[in-house]
Motif scaffolding. Structure first.
Motif, PDB file in Angstrom:
ATOM      1  N   THR A   1       0.815  -1.221   0.000  1.00 49.71           N
ATOM      2  CA  THR A   1       0.000   0.000   0.000  1.00 49.71           C
ATOM      3  C   THR A   1       0.854   1.278   0.000  1.00 49.71           C
ATOM      4  O   THR A   1       0.309   2.369   0.150  1.00 49.71           O
ATOM      5  N   VAL A   2       2.170   1.117  -0.112  1.00 51.70           N
ATOM      6  CA  VAL A   2       3.065   2.295  -0.164  1.00 51.70           C
ATOM      7  C   VAL A   2       3.814   2.264  -1.504  1.00 51.70           C
ATOM      8  O   VAL A   2       4.880   1.648  -1.619  1.00 51.70           O
ATOM      9  N   PRO A   3       3.249   2.894  -2.535  1.00 52.22           N
ATOM     10  CA  PRO A   3       3.800   2.761  -3.889  1.00 52.22           C
ATOM     11  C   PRO A   3       5.262   3.193  -4.005  1.00 52.22           C
ATOM     12  O   PRO A   3       6.027   2.571  -4.752  1.00 52.22           O
ATOM     13  N   ALA A   4       5.654   4.241  -3.292  1.00 53.23           N
ATOM     14  CA  ALA A   4       7.024   4.745  -3.439  1.00 53.23           C
ATOM     15  C   ALA A   4       8.059   3.741  -2.942  1.00 53.23           C
ATOM     16  O   ALA A   4       9.215   3.791  -3.347  1.00 53.23           O
ATOM     17  N   TRP A   5       7.667   2.850  -2.083  1.00 49.90           N
ATOM     18  CA  TRP A   5       8.609   1.883  -1.516  1.00 49.90           C
ATOM     19  C   TRP A   5       8.432   0.480  -2.085  1.00 49.90           C
ATOM     20  O   TRP A   5       9.342  -0.350  -1.973  1.00 49.90           O
ATOM     21  N   ASN A   6       7.254   0.213  -2.639  1.00 50.24           N
ATOM     22  CA  ASN A   6       6.928  -1.161  -3.003  1.00 50.24           C
ATOM     23  C   ASN A   6       7.498  -1.554  -4.370  1.00 50.24           C
ATOM     24  O   ASN A   6       6.755  -1.802  -5.319  1.00 50.24           O
ATOM     25  N   SER A   7       8.811  -1.569  -4.474  1.00 45.27           N
ATOM     26  CA  SER A   7       9.431  -2.011  -5.720  1.00 45.27           C
ATOM     27  C   SER A   7      10.822  -2.544  -5.406  1.00 45.27           C
ATOM     28  O   SER A   7      11.344  -2.337  -4.302  1.00 45.27           O
ATOM     29  N   ALA A   8      11.415  -3.192  -6.408  1.00 48.38           N
ATOM     30  CA  ALA A   8      12.766  -3.741  -6.233  1.00 48.38           C
ATOM     31  C   ALA A   8      13.768  -2.631  -5.939  1.00 48.38           C
ATOM     32  O   ALA A   8      14.848  -2.876  -5.397  1.00 48.38           O
ATOM     33  N   SER A   9      13.401  -1.408  -6.279  1.00 49.34           N
ATOM     34  CA  SER A   9      14.282  -0.259  -6.062  1.00 49.34           C
ATOM     35  C   SER A   9      14.695  -0.138  -4.585  1.00 49.34           C
ATOM     36  O   SER A   9      15.834   0.223  -4.290  1.00 49.34           O
ATOM     37  N   THR A  10      13.775  -0.465  -3.699  1.00 47.58           N
ATOM     38  CA  THR A  10      14.078  -0.389  -2.268  1.00 47.58           C
ATOM     39  C   THR A  10      15.194  -1.372  -1.909  1.00 47.58           C
ATOM     40  O   THR A  10      16.158  -1.027  -1.222  1.00 47.58           O
ATOM     41  N   MET A  11      15.047  -2.595  -2.403  1.00 49.18           N
ATOM     42  CA  MET A  11      16.048  -3.622  -2.096  1.00 49.18           C
ATOM     43  C   MET A  11      17.399  -3.259  -2.741  1.00 49.18           C
ATOM     44  O   MET A  11      18.449  -3.400  -2.103  1.00 49.18           O
ATOM     45  N   ILE A  12      17.340  -2.770  -3.964  1.00 53.25           N
ATOM     46  CA  ILE A  12      18.576  -2.358  -4.646  1.00 53.25           C
ATOM     47  C   ILE A  12      19.257  -1.250  -3.849  1.00 53.25           C
ATOM     48  O   ILE A  12      20.474  -1.270  -3.623  1.00 53.25           O
ATOM     49  N   GLU A  13      18.456  -0.289  -3.385  1.00 51.96           N
ATOM     50  CA  GLU A  13      19.008   0.842  -2.623  1.00 51.96           C
ATOM     51  C   GLU A  13      19.675   0.357  -1.332  1.00 51.96           C
ATOM     52  O   GLU A  13      20.787   0.770  -0.996  1.00 51.96           O
ATOM     53  N   PHE A  14      19.011  -0.549  -0.622  1.00 50.83           N
ATOM     54  CA  PHE A  14      19.542  -0.994   0.671  1.00 50.83           C
ATOM     55  C   PHE A  14      20.833  -1.799   0.497  1.00 50.83           C
ATOM     56  O   PHE A  14      21.798  -1.606   1.224  1.00 50.83           O
ATOM     57  N   TYR A  15      20.844  -2.709  -0.492  1.00 46.54           N
ATOM     58  CA  TYR A  15      22.064  -3.509  -0.701  1.00 46.54           C
ATOM     59  C   TYR A  15      23.207  -2.649  -1.228  1.00 46.54           C
ATOM     60  O   TYR A  15      24.356  -2.838  -0.847  1.00 46.54           O
ATOM     61  N   SER A  16      22.883  -1.706  -2.116  1.00 42.70           N
ATOM     62  CA  SER A  16      23.975  -0.877  -2.655  1.00 42.70           C
ATOM     63  C   SER A  16      24.534   0.035  -1.572  1.00 42.70           C
ATOM     64  O   SER A  16      25.744   0.292  -1.542  1.00 42.70           O
ATOM     65  N   THR A  17      23.690   0.499  -0.651  1.00 42.69           N
ATOM     66  CA  THR A  17      24.188   1.294   0.483  1.00 42.69           C
ATOM     67  C   THR A  17      25.155   0.456   1.317  1.00 42.69           C
ATOM     68  O   THR A  17      26.245   0.908   1.681  1.00 42.69           O
ATOM     69  N   ALA A  18      24.734  -0.785   1.613  1.00 39.66           N
ATOM     70  CA  ALA A  18      25.581  -1.675   2.428  1.00 39.66           C
ATOM     71  C   ALA A  18      26.937  -1.884   1.748  1.00 39.66           C
ATOM     72  O   ALA A  18      27.989  -1.756   2.384  1.00 39.66           O
ATOM     73  N   LEU A  19      26.900  -2.197   0.457  1.00 37.21           N
ATOM     74  CA  LEU A  19      28.161  -2.459  -0.264  1.00 37.21           C
ATOM     75  C   LEU A  19      29.025  -1.210  -0.356  1.00 37.21           C
ATOM     76  O   LEU A  19      30.240  -1.267  -0.169  1.00 37.21           O
ATOM     77  N   LEU A  20      28.384  -0.078  -0.617  1.00 32.94           N
ATOM     78  CA  LEU A  20      29.140   1.163  -0.823  1.00 32.94           C
ATOM     79  C   LEU A  20      29.851   1.598   0.459  1.00 32.94           C
ATOM     80  O   LEU A  20      31.081   1.747   0.487  1.00 32.94           O
ATOM     81  N   ILE A  21      29.090   1.798   1.520  1.00 33.86           N
ATOM     82  CA  ILE A  21      29.733   2.358   2.723  1.00 33.86           C
ATOM     83  C   ILE A  21      30.548   1.292   3.457  1.00 33.86           C
ATOM     84  O   ILE A  21      31.577   1.611   4.050  1.00 33.86           O
ATOM     85  N   GLY A  22      30.113   0.035   3.361  1.00 35.59           N
ATOM     86  CA  GLY A  22      30.886  -1.045   3.996  1.00 35.59           C
ATOM     87  C   GLY A  22      32.250  -1.186   3.343  1.00 35.59           C
ATOM     88  O   GLY A  22      33.287  -1.224   4.013  1.00 35.59           O
ATOM     89  N   SER A  23      32.274  -1.224   2.001  1.00 34.62           N
ATOM     90  CA  SER A  23      33.541  -1.391   1.280  1.00 34.62           C
ATOM     91  C   SER A  23      34.426  -0.167   1.458  1.00 34.62           C
ATOM     92  O   SER A  23      35.643  -0.286   1.611  1.00 34.62           O
ATOM     93  N   ALA A  24      33.827   1.031   1.439  1.00 36.76           N
ATOM     94  CA  ALA A  24      34.625   2.256   1.596  1.00 36.76           C
ATOM     95  C   ALA A  24      35.269   2.284   2.986  1.00 36.76           C
ATOM     96  O   ALA A  24      36.429   2.681   3.138  1.00 36.76           O
ATOM     97  N   PHE A  25      34.529   1.817   3.987  1.00 33.33           N
ATOM     98  CA  PHE A  25      35.099   1.789   5.338  1.00 33.33           C
ATOM     99  C   PHE A  25      36.252   0.779   5.411  1.00 33.33           C
ATOM    100  O   PHE A  25      37.325   1.072   5.954  1.00 33.33           O
ATOM    101  N   VAL A  26      36.031  -0.401   4.851  1.00 33.64           N
ATOM    102  CA  VAL A  26      37.062  -1.451   4.913  1.00 33.64           C
ATOM    103  C   VAL A  26      38.315  -1.022   4.141  1.00 33.64           C
ATOM    104  O   VAL A  26      39.442  -1.251   4.600  1.00 33.64           O
ATOM    105  N   LEU A  27      38.120  -0.359   3.011  1.00 35.07           N
ATOM    106  CA  LEU A  27      39.271   0.130   2.247  1.00 35.07           C
ATOM    107  C   LEU A  27      40.077   1.138   3.075  1.00 35.07           C
ATOM    108  O   LEU A  27      41.307   1.072   3.139  1.00 35.07           O
ATOM    109  N   GLY A  28      39.360   2.055   3.727  1.00 32.80           N
ATOM    110  CA  GLY A  28      40.013   3.046   4.590  1.00 32.80           C
ATOM    111  C   GLY A  28      40.762   2.376   5.729  1.00 32.80           C
ATOM    112  O   GLY A  28      41.917   2.704   6.028  1.00 32.80           O
ATOM    113  N   LEU A  29      40.117   1.398   6.332  1.00 35.22           N
ATOM    114  CA  LEU A  29      40.713   0.692   7.477  1.00 35.22           C
ATOM    115  C   LEU A  29      41.963  -0.079   7.047  1.00 35.22           C
ATOM    116  O   LEU A  29      42.980  -0.099   7.751  1.00 35.22           O
ATOM    117  N   TYR A  30      41.873  -0.696   5.876  1.00 39.53           N
ATOM    118  CA  TYR A  30      42.994  -1.491   5.349  1.00 39.53           C
ATOM    119  C   TYR A  30      44.235  -0.624   5.178  1.00 39.53           C
ATOM    120  O   TYR A  30      45.325  -0.988   5.598  1.00 39.53           O
TER     121      TYR A  30
END
Lengths: 208, 284
Positions: free
Chosen positions: B138-167
């Motif tokens: 019932t929430v059109p703006a969220w009810n699409s694969a875009s939400t899942m893509i956004e969440f996983y890409s956020t995880a990969l982006l900031i997680g990898s950037a942090f690990v690269l910095g730490l390394y």
């Protein structure tokens, strides 16, 4: 089939007096900011050209809504705490002792039927005045309506009497939740127009 | 924007960062010459556990009656929120266990890898449940694969950037003078891929496909949010290349290695604020 209580609302005769809204607040002693029943004032239309003249096709009507005690309540499915349940009369209720006030049910409900009680930190909603029903009385909103446009009854009976639920703006498609409501449309509402709710401040921000 | 959702902006981003860190460490953990006592990846696990603890605390700020959170696993059958809460708990439990084992024991490389794999899996499933919980029909703006893509890409982006910095930060002189190695190139590729996905997702797939009546259209955030968001994405990407190829110039600036992470974190927090601001229901 299990019993399913439902509201009937006749939009074609509603004057928008909001007595139903006040009766509900009074019966349940609701806080100023909480409205379980809301009357939406809908307006639409424009000037249209008719040969060499311009005529107005404006339309307006009211929709009085509370929780529709859906047959497939999305709020109940969403609630992580199982705090929302359905009685054998089909009434959807909240067990406040289990609610953690996450408002996930409020996000999911396409009827804006659930409201946070900020004082107690729990969600609240229309109870269909189940205590009155047990006493054989009508819910407060139904009893108070001076235009007699609200009715309570068994969903199957109401549908037999008044027909199926109509697609009235601003209601969502029925397939999401199977709402237990029967509505007689206002004649204006049957035409497709640029409908909008003109008392947004009153109804949308009621709980905020 | 939905009221009181700032806690969720931080909760979702921080827990996705924790999951992303675990994913980004995998290329190093499963490398042939991996040293299980490498200080920097132990630090990564500490940080991930600490982040999940912070995330858990943040999640409580969203609740209006936190005492009743004890009932939060009552509806695993149909509530994605229940499932998300379960996986927040499992992910945090696995992270604490992993850190405890690394601190008190000296596991063999296979056991070490198994623990990390299971913990990472919990993180991946957590991001999945988190995405599904917002994909409300019932929430059109969220009810699409875009939400899942956004969440996983956020995880990969900031997680990898942090690990690269730490390394690079914790590797100090040893890694700093190296040319970009295979593992760092893998991380940089993940980051660039995530940036590409975010760009495509933001520009092309974030369209609302509402059906039926819509009574209330949300007010979007001020355009400056979007401007800062995309600018920080650009700055983060540019700083990745700088660090990979000009890192020897950062001899006395260890914290500069976290610059891409900082830019990407700001960008993703703003994106998440925009995500919540886009909320509206079908109907009322």
């Amino acid at each position: 089939m299990a019993k399913q209580k439902a509201f009937y609302f006749d939009s074609s005769r509603c004057s928008g007096c909001k007595t139903c809204q006040i009766a509900c607040k009074d019966k349940h002693n609701l806080h100023n900011s909480i409205k379980w029943r809301r009357v939406y004032e809908v307006c639409g239309g424009d000037w249209v050209q008719n040969k060499q003249t311009w005529i107005s096709n404006l339309g307006a009507y009211n929709v009085s809504l509370s929780c529709n005690h859906c047959q497939d309540p999305i709020c109940m499915k969403s609630c992580p705490n199982n705090a929302i349940y359905k009685t054998d009369q089909g009434v959807v209720l909240i067990d406040e002792s289990k609610c953690m006030g996450c408002q996930y049910c409020e996000w999911a409900c396409p009827y804006d039927a659930l409201t946070l009680d900020k004082e107690n930190g729990v969600m609240t909603k229309c109870t269909l005045c189940y205590d009155y029903l047990e006493e054989g009385k009508e819910p407060a909103c139904v009893a108070a309506c001076p235009m007699r446009v609200l009715e309570i009854g068994d969903l199957v009976e109401l549908e037999r009497k008044y027909g199926k639920h109509a697609n009235v703006f601003p209601l969502p498609p029925v397939h999401h939740t199977q709402p237990s409501i029967v509505i007689t449309q206002h004649p204006s509402a049957q035409k497709s127009k640029n409908w909008k709710i003109i008392n947004q401040e009153e109804v949308k921000n009621a709980s905020h | 924007m939905l009221h009181t959702e700032w806690s969720l902006v931080f909760f979702t981003t921080v827990s996705q960062l924790a999951a992303g860190i675990m994913i980004a460490v995998l290329p190093f953990v499963f490398a042939k010459n991996h040293n299980s006592h490498a200080r920097w990846n132990t630090t990564a696990f500490y940080v991930a556990a600490a982040l999940m603890m912070v995330a858990l605390v943040l999640s409580f700020f969203h609740l209006n009656n936190p005492i009743n959170a004890v009932h939060a696993l009552n509806n695993l059958e149909s509530s994605w929120l229940s499932r998300e809460i379960l996986f927040v708990s499992l992910f945090l439990f696995c992270l604490v266990l992993l850190n405890g084992i690394l601190y008190f024991k000296n596991p063999g490389i296979q056991t070490y890898r198994s623990y990390i794999l299971v913990t990472t899996l919990m993180g991946i499933v957590l991001v999945y449940t988190m995405s599904k919980l917002y994909m409300i029909p019932t929430v059109p703006a969220w009810n699409s694969a875009s939400t899942m893509i956004e969440f996983y890409s956020t995880a990969l982006l900031i997680g990898s950037a942090f690990v690269l910095g730490l390394y690079y930060h914790q590797g100090m002189k040893t890694h700093r003078k190296d040319r970009p190695g295979k593992k760092t190139r893998v991380l940089a590729s993940i980051i660039l891929l995530a940036v590409a996905v975010i760009l495509i997702n933001g520009l092309f797939f974030n369209q609302d496909a509402a059906e039926g009546n819509i009574a209330f259209i949300p007010e979007p955030l001020h355009p400056s949010f979007a401007f800062i968001r995309w600018t920080t994405i650009g700055l983060g990407t540019a700083s990745i290349f700088y660090i990979l190829y000009k890192k020897e110039r950062l001899t006395n600036l260890n914290l500069a290695f976290y610059l891409p992470f900082t830019f990407f974190l700001i960008s993703e927090l703003l994106a998440r604020a925009g995500f919540y601001a886009s909320f509206y229901n079908i109907g009322l």
